[in-house]
Design a protein around this motif. Sequence first.
Motif, mmCIF file in Angstrom:
data_model
loop_
_atom_site.group_PDB
_atom_site.id
_atom_site.type_symbol
_atom_site.label_atom_id
_atom_site.label_comp_id
_atom_site.label_asym_id
_atom_site.label_seq_id
_atom_site.Cartn_x
_atom_site.Cartn_y
_atom_site.Cartn_z
ATOM 1 N N ASP A 173 13.325 -14.301 -2.523
ATOM 2 C CA ASP A 173 12.080 -15.022 -2.806
ATOM 3 C C ASP A 173 12.244 -16.462 -2.329
ATOM 4 O O ASP A 173 13.012 -17.240 -2.901
ATOM 5 C CB ASP A 173 11.786 -14.973 -4.307
ATOM 6 C CG ASP A 173 10.387 -15.462 -4.632
ATOM 7 O OD1 ASP A 173 10.055 -16.605 -4.249
ATOM 8 O OD2 ASP A 173 9.623 -14.704 -5.264
ATOM 9 N N ASP A 189 3.778 -10.968 -12.536
ATOM 10 C CA ASP A 189 2.333 -11.196 -12.650
ATOM 11 C C ASP A 189 1.825 -10.977 -14.067
ATOM 12 O O ASP A 189 0.613 -10.967 -14.304
ATOM 13 C CB ASP A 189 1.568 -10.303 -11.679
ATOM 14 C CG ASP A 189 1.844 -8.818 -11.911
ATOM 15 O OD1 ASP A 189 2.610 -8.503 -12.847
ATOM 16 O OD2 ASP A 189 1.309 -7.981 -11.157
ATOM 17 N N LYS A 203 1.669 -0.174 -7.037
ATOM 18 C CA LYS A 203 2.011 -1.595 -6.984
ATOM 19 C C LYS A 203 3.194 -1.828 -6.053
ATOM 20 O O LYS A 203 3.205 -2.776 -5.253
ATOM 21 C CB LYS A 203 2.336 -2.086 -8.399
ATOM 22 C CG LYS A 203 2.756 -3.544 -8.491
ATOM 23 C CD LYS A 203 3.074 -3.900 -9.944
ATOM 24 C CE LYS A 203 3.565 -5.341 -10.057
ATOM 25 N NZ LYS A 203 3.884 -5.694 -11.477
ATOM 26 N N GLN A 206 2.142 -1.193 -2.328
ATOM 27 C CA GLN A 206 1.291 -2.287 -1.859
ATOM 28 C C GLN A 206 2.127 -3.527 -1.538
ATOM 29 O O GLN A 206 1.892 -4.224 -0.546
ATOM 30 C CB GLN A 206 0.237 -2.614 -2.896
ATOM 31 C CG GLN A 206 -0.763 -3.684 -2.442
ATOM 32 C CD GLN A 206 -1.820 -3.959 -3.478
ATOM 33 O OE1 GLN A 206 -1.783 -3.412 -4.579
ATOM 34 N NE2 GLN A 206 -2.782 -4.821 -3.136
ATOM 35 N N SER A 207 3.116 -3.818 -2.376
ATOM 36 C CA SER A 207 3.932 -4.989 -2.129
ATOM 37 C C SER A 207 4.766 -4.836 -0.863
ATOM 38 O O SER A 207 4.983 -5.785 -0.115
ATOM 39 C CB SER A 207 4.842 -5.235 -3.330
ATOM 40 O OG SER A 207 5.815 -4.212 -3.443
ATOM 41 N N GLN A 209 3.895 -3.042 1.766
ATOM 42 C CA GLN A 209 2.951 -3.183 2.878
ATOM 43 C C GLN A 209 2.604 -4.631 3.152
ATOM 44 O O GLN A 209 2.323 -5.008 4.290
ATOM 45 C CB GLN A 209 1.692 -2.376 2.569
ATOM 46 C CG GLN A 209 1.906 -0.875 2.561
ATOM 47 C CD GLN A 209 0.688 -0.104 2.101
ATOM 48 O OE1 GLN A 209 -0.243 -0.665 1.502
ATOM 49 N NE2 GLN A 209 0.661 1.202 2.355
ATOM 50 N N GLN A 210 2.677 -5.468 2.113
ATOM 51 C CA GLN A 210 2.391 -6.880 2.279
ATOM 52 C C GLN A 210 3.599 -7.668 2.736
ATOM 53 O O GLN A 210 3.507 -8.892 2.947
ATOM 54 C CB GLN A 210 1.837 -7.447 0.960
ATOM 55 C CG GLN A 210 0.471 -6.881 0.564
ATOM 56 C CD GLN A 210 0.044 -7.355 -0.802
ATOM 57 O OE1 GLN A 210 0.804 -7.967 -1.541
ATOM 58 N NE2 GLN A 210 -1.200 -7.051 -1.151
ATOM 59 N N GLY A 211 4.719 -6.996 2.874
ATOM 60 C CA GLY A 211 5.911 -7.638 3.421
ATOM 61 C C GLY A 211 6.752 -8.383 2.429
ATOM 62 O O GLY A 211 7.528 -9.260 2.806
ATOM 63 N N ILE A 212 6.634 -8.059 1.150
ATOM 64 C CA ILE A 212 7.481 -8.734 0.165
ATOM 65 C C ILE A 212 8.897 -8.181 0.245
ATOM 66 O O ILE A 212 9.072 -6.968 0.206
ATOM 67 C CB ILE A 212 6.896 -8.535 -1.261
ATOM 68 C CG1 ILE A 212 5.548 -9.226 -1.361
ATOM 69 C CG2 ILE A 212 7.857 -9.104 -2.303
ATOM 70 C CD1 ILE A 212 4.883 -9.085 -2.695
#
Length: 212
Positions: A173, A189, A203, A206-207, A209-212
Motif C-alpha cells: 500500500d 472500508d 469484493k 473487484q479489487s 480488477q482495479q489493480g490493488i
Amino acid sequence: FMLHDDSIQLWSRTAEHPPNSHSTLLRLPNQATEERSLVGPHQNQRRTQENPPPPPQQEIRYVAFGTSTTWGAGLQNPETDTYPKLLSPNAVNLAIRASGPGSLAMCMMTMLEHAAPDAMYDVILIEYYHRTRDEVDINPFYNAVARLRKRFPDALIVFVRDWYLNGLISYADKSLGRWVDIEEWNKMDGNELPIHSEEYKNKFVQSVQQGI
C-alpha cells in the motif's frame, strides 16, 4: 524375506523337488490347496486352522494437536466440522487456540490424561507448520514430537501443512508505505465481510480488477 542360500524345509509336495528359485515358493499356496482337498473328513477343520477368518476391522483412532486452525476457529460447528472430526467423528481434538508447540511440549501429559488417561492412538495429527517458522518454536516442536513418539511408538505421526488465506495474500500500500494483508484490507472500508461469503468473493475480484 529369505536369502538365496537360506536352508528351507518345505511342507508341501514341492519338497520332493528342491526349489532353485523363489518362484517355486510363490506356488506353494496353490499346491497346499490341492493337498487339503485330499484330507477327507478333516478337510473343513484343516481349512479353518490354516486360513482363519480375517479379524474384524478396528476403527482408526485419531488424536490431533495444533493451533486455531485445528481447533476449528471460524467454523459454525467446531465439535463436528474440524478436519480431525471429518476423518473420524470419534477423533480426539486437543488443539488450543492461539498456541504453539510449546504448549504441547510442556502440557502433553495433562492434555492426554484429561481427554482419556489410558487411550492409545493409531494416527497423531500435528498442525504447527506456521509456528515452526519462528525460531523460538523449533526446539519445543522437536521436544513435543519426541515425547509423543516415546509414548505412542507404533502410531503414525502426520505433520499437517496448511495454508492460511489471510496470512498468504498481501499487497504494498503506497499510501501507508507498508504491506497490507488481506485481513486488514477486508476491514479498511469499515465493511468487514465473512471470508466464505459471496460478497467477499465479489469484493476481492473487484479489487484485483482495479489493480490493488
